[in-house]
Design a protein around this motif. Structure first.
Motif, PDB file in Angstrom:
ATOM      1  N   TYR A 109      -5.004   3.283  -9.859  1.00 27.33           N
ATOM      2  CA  TYR A 109      -4.636   4.127  -8.547  1.00 27.33           C
ATOM      3  C   TYR A 109      -4.356   3.817  -7.521  1.00 27.33           C
ATOM      4  CZ  TYR A 109      -3.663   8.532 -11.335  1.00 27.33           C
ATOM      5  OH  TYR A 109      -3.380   9.699 -12.197  1.00 27.33           O
ATOM      6  N   VAL A 110      -5.553   3.031  -7.303  1.00 26.07           N
ATOM      7  CA  VAL A 110      -5.866   2.510  -5.448  1.00 26.07           C
ATOM      8  C   VAL A 110      -5.204   1.100  -5.463  1.00 26.07           C
ATOM      9  CG1 VAL A 110      -7.730   1.791  -4.638  1.00 26.07           C
ATOM     10  CG2 VAL A 110      -8.203   3.562  -5.712  1.00 26.07           C
ATOM     11  N   PHE A 111      -4.702   0.188  -6.976  1.00 29.70           N
ATOM     12  CA  PHE A 111      -4.019  -0.854  -6.426  1.00 29.70           C
ATOM     13  C   PHE A 111      -2.638  -0.686  -6.214  1.00 29.70           C
ATOM     14  CE2 PHE A 111      -0.926  -3.569  -7.594  1.00 29.70           C
ATOM     15  CZ  PHE A 111      -1.148  -5.264  -7.582  1.00 29.70           C
ATOM     16  N   PHE A 112      -2.176   0.178  -6.907  1.00 24.80           N
ATOM     17  CA  PHE A 112      -0.865   0.676  -6.783  1.00 24.80           C
ATOM     18  C   PHE A 112      -0.145   1.050  -5.070  1.00 24.80           C
ATOM     19  CE2 PHE A 112       0.049   0.054 -11.240  1.00 24.80           C
ATOM     20  CZ  PHE A 112       0.851  -0.725 -11.050  1.00 24.80           C
ATOM     21  N   ILE A 113      -1.660   1.947  -4.722  1.00 27.29           N
ATOM     22  CA  ILE A 113      -1.559   3.214  -3.445  1.00 27.29           C
ATOM     23  C   ILE A 113      -1.437   1.753  -2.504  1.00 27.29           C
ATOM     24  CG2 ILE A 113      -3.517   3.775  -3.131  1.00 27.29           C
ATOM     25  CD1 ILE A 113      -0.263   6.108  -3.093  1.00 27.29           C
ATOM     26  N   LEU A 114      -1.992   1.211  -2.844  1.00 26.03           N
ATOM     27  CA  LEU A 114      -2.773  -0.336  -1.239  1.00 26.03           C
ATOM     28  C   LEU A 114      -0.857  -0.761  -1.246  1.00 26.03           C
ATOM     29  CD1 LEU A 114      -6.234  -1.026  -1.503  1.00 26.03           C
ATOM     30  CD2 LEU A 114      -5.326   0.774  -0.010  1.00 26.03           C
ATOM     31  N   TYR A 115      -0.827  -1.157  -2.530  1.00 25.30           N
ATOM     32  CA  TYR A 115       0.509  -2.137  -2.085  1.00 25.30           C
ATOM     33  C   TYR A 115       1.634  -1.471  -2.166  1.00 25.30           C
ATOM     34  CZ  TYR A 115       4.240  -4.805  -4.619  1.00 25.30           C
ATOM     35  OH  TYR A 115       6.090  -4.923  -4.116  1.00 25.30           O
ATOM     36  N   PHE A 116       1.989  -0.387  -1.999  1.00 22.04           N
ATOM     37  CA  PHE A 116       3.460   0.196  -1.276  1.00 22.04           C
ATOM     38  C   PHE A 116       2.471   0.964   0.163  1.00 22.04           C
ATOM     39  CE2 PHE A 116       3.912   1.660  -6.084  1.00 22.04           C
ATOM     40  CZ  PHE A 116       4.981   0.580  -6.195  1.00 22.04           C
ATOM     41  N   LEU A 117       1.694   0.735  -0.096  1.00 18.12           N
ATOM     42  CA  LEU A 117       1.607   1.376   1.649  1.00 18.12           C
ATOM     43  C   LEU A 117       1.262   0.360   2.702  1.00 18.12           C
ATOM     44  CD1 LEU A 117      -0.187   3.542   3.456  1.00 18.12           C
ATOM     45  CD2 LEU A 117      -2.099   2.395   3.157  1.00 18.12           C
ATOM     46  N   VAL A 118       0.962  -1.552   2.152  1.00 11.38           N
ATOM     47  CA  VAL A 118       1.604  -2.219   2.731  1.00 11.38           C
ATOM     48  C   VAL A 118       2.367  -2.484   2.583  1.00 11.38           C
ATOM     49  CG1 VAL A 118       0.278  -4.879   3.399  1.00 11.38           C
ATOM     50  CG2 VAL A 118      -0.532  -3.190   2.448  1.00 11.38           C
ATOM     51  N   LYS A 119       3.276  -2.827   1.420  1.00  8.01           N
ATOM     52  CA  LYS A 119       5.024  -2.813   2.137  1.00  8.01           C
ATOM     53  C   LYS A 119       5.723  -2.168   2.293  1.00  8.01           C
ATOM     54  CE  LYS A 119       8.477  -3.354  -2.086  1.00  8.01           C
ATOM     55  NZ  LYS A 119       9.113  -3.117  -2.742  1.00  8.01           N
ATOM     56  N   ASN A 120       5.156  -0.881   3.287  1.00  5.67           N
ATOM     57  CA  ASN A 120       6.083  -0.096   3.617  1.00  5.67           C
ATOM     58  C   ASN A 120       5.479   0.008   4.896  1.00  5.67           C
ATOM     59  OD1 ASN A 120       7.120   2.730   4.553  1.00  5.67           O
ATOM     60  ND2 ASN A 120       4.778   3.633   4.368  1.00  5.67           N
ATOM     61  N   TRP A 121       4.281  -0.873   5.584  1.00  7.75           N
ATOM     62  CA  TRP A 121       3.973  -1.224   6.566  1.00  7.75           C
ATOM     63  C   TRP A 121       4.885  -3.116   7.028  1.00  7.75           C
ATOM     64  CZ3 TRP A 121      -2.236  -0.109   6.725  1.00  7.75           C
ATOM     65  CH2 TRP A 121      -2.724   0.900   7.132  1.00  7.75           C
ATOM     66  N   THR A 122       4.771  -3.587   6.597  1.00  3.92           N
ATOM     67  CA  THR A 122       5.806  -4.424   6.945  1.00  3.92           C
ATOM     68  C   THR A 122       7.194  -4.519   7.027  1.00  3.92           C
ATOM     69  OG1 THR A 122       5.584  -4.600   4.221  1.00  3.92           O
ATOM     70  CG2 THR A 122       4.030  -6.131   5.453  1.00  3.92           C
ATOM     71  N   LYS A 123       7.546  -2.967   6.318  1.00  8.04           N
ATOM     72  CA  LYS A 123       8.982  -2.874   7.065  1.00  8.04           C
ATOM     73  C   LYS A 123       8.677  -2.754   8.387  1.00  8.04           C
ATOM     74  CE  LYS A 123      10.524  -2.297   2.220  1.00  8.04           C
ATOM     75  NZ  LYS A 123      11.341  -1.388   0.867  1.00  8.04           N
ATOM     76  N   ARG A 124       7.964  -1.983   8.044  1.00 10.71           N
ATOM     77  CA  ARG A 124       8.406  -0.589   9.611  1.00 10.71           C
ATOM     78  C   ARG A 124       7.459  -1.286  10.913  1.00 10.71           C
ATOM     79  NH1 ARG A 124       6.131   5.095   7.946  1.00 10.71           N
ATOM     80  NH2 ARG A 124       6.411   5.375   9.729  1.00 10.71           N
TER      81      ARG A 124
END
Length: 388
Positions: free
Chosen positions: A45-60
């Motif tokens: 859970y933590v790995f995937f949520i942090l992965y998508f969170l960082v990916k979202n930040w880099t785009k915005r």
């Protein structure tokens, strides 16, 4: 007895929280394989949520301004939720043996009260708690539907975000369920004492399960007739002591989780109210404004639900004290029965049945009032700052 907890324990299993296992018909603490399962599930859970969170930040992250900070409120919630989830797993693994002791304490109370094999009693409790569980899940599903309607990108990220956020509410509802099940046992104790005081138990009472009746009316002749050899009040005192021990175990098992639930609900409420005021002033995102306002109300209800059920337990304990005091003051009773009642009264002083969060503050209705008072103060300050 375990069926009374309904689906809440099964939902916890989906997040790696397994409170017991059955070995040869006995409840035993989880072994290393189950603990490994908890670690794997939590890590996934933590790995995937942090992965998508960082990916979202880099785009915005193009430029940082007030609009960007307001839009980051949701990500701020997720970070807090991840920290709370990891803390819940760590505390769960630390207190896995106490979880089994808690269930066994419930069983001991049922044996003292002669309701261990009462199918009607457990079926009634199960139905009541199932209704509350479905209401709880219905509200959560509505909130997440609104959230998914607002978010238009990163569908996988939305799934993990909602799943992680749901765990926080599940743990808060689990605290509510454990305390409410315990309060039902205290209702049985009060009903037995009340029936004895009213002298309605002179003849054995045969329960007719075909008729609709209150399940607390079963076994009305528990204490029995007035007699110097009657020691049923002493058995009720033993049952109450087990209830007190169960409250202590609930304090130990859910200690950190209750504290985190209260602090996170307060933090989320403040951020949601600030974001709502910010978007309202800009006359943008009307749908998001409504969603955030409803979300803030739900966060307040989470605190209110826990405070309410803890207050109910305290009030029922006070009722027990009043009923036992009537027996103590009844000089027509045999001296031995009055001595048993006095011993029971001493137990009531020793076991106040108060849920204390991290040994900091008592969870009751006054906490809810303080929570609302502090939240109102912050709303006033945020409203004034928003006009600067």
């Amino acid at each position: 007895m375990l069926n009374s907890f309904g689906l809440i324990l099964k939902l916890e299993n989906c997040y790696g929280i397994i409170r017991y296992r059955v070995n040869d018909g006995q409840l035993v603490p989880i072994n290393k394989m189950f603990k490994l399962y908890s670690v794997v599930i939590a890590g996934t859970y933590v790995f995937f949520i942090l992965y998508f969170l960082v990916k979202n930040w880099t785009k915005r992250v193009d430029h940082v301004d007030l609009d960007f900070i307001a839009s980051m409120a949701n990500e701020f919630f997720i970070i807090i939720t991840v920290v709370q989830y990891l803390t819940s797993i760590i505390i769960f693994l630390k207190h896995c043996k106490k979880n089994v002791r808690l269930f066994k304490t419930f069983t001991s109370v049922d044996r003292f009260l002669n309701i261990y094999n009462d199918k009607y009693f457990f079926k009634t409790i199960h139905n009541r708690l199932q209704l509350e569980f479905f209401i709880f899940m219905f509200i959560c599903i509505l909130l997440y539907i609104c959230y998914l309607r607002i978010e238009k990108d990163l569908f996988v990220y939305q799934i993990f975000a909602t799943a992680m956020d749901l765990q926080r509410y599940i743990e808060a509802f689990a605290v509510y369920i454990f305390i409410k099940i315990l309060s039902y046992r205290l209702d049985v104790v009060n009903n037995y004492i009340h029936n004895f005081i009213n002298r309605k138990n002179t003849k054995p009472f045969l329960a007719n399960h075909k008729k609709k009746q209150n399940f607390f009316e079963l076994n009305m002749n528990y204490i029995g007739n007035v007699s110097a050899e009657n020691n049923r009040i002493q058995q009720l005192a033993a049952a109450y002591q087990k209830i007190g021990e169960a409250v202590i175990l609930i304090n130990e098992v859910f200690d950190i989780q209750i504290l985190i639930s209260l602090t996170s609900s307060f933090t989320f409420s403040i951020v949601l109210i600030w974001a709502t005021i910010y978007y309202y002033r800009k006359s943008q995102h009307r749908y998001e404004i409504v969603y955030m306002a409803v979300q803030a109300i739900f966060e307040i209800l989470v605190v209110g639900g826990i405070s309410y059920i803890c207050e109910v337990l305290i009030l029922k304990r006070n009722k027990t004290e009043a009923l036992i005091n009537e027996i103590v003051m009844d000089y027509d009773l045999p001296k031995r029965m009055r001595l048993q009642a006095k011993t029971f009264m001493m137990l009531l002083e020793v076991w106040p049945l108060k849920v204390i969060a991290f040994e900091v503050f008592v969870i009751d209705i006054r906490l809810m009032l303080k929570f609302m008072s502090l939240l109102t103060t912050f709303v006033i300050v945020l409203t004034q700052l928003s006009h600067l």
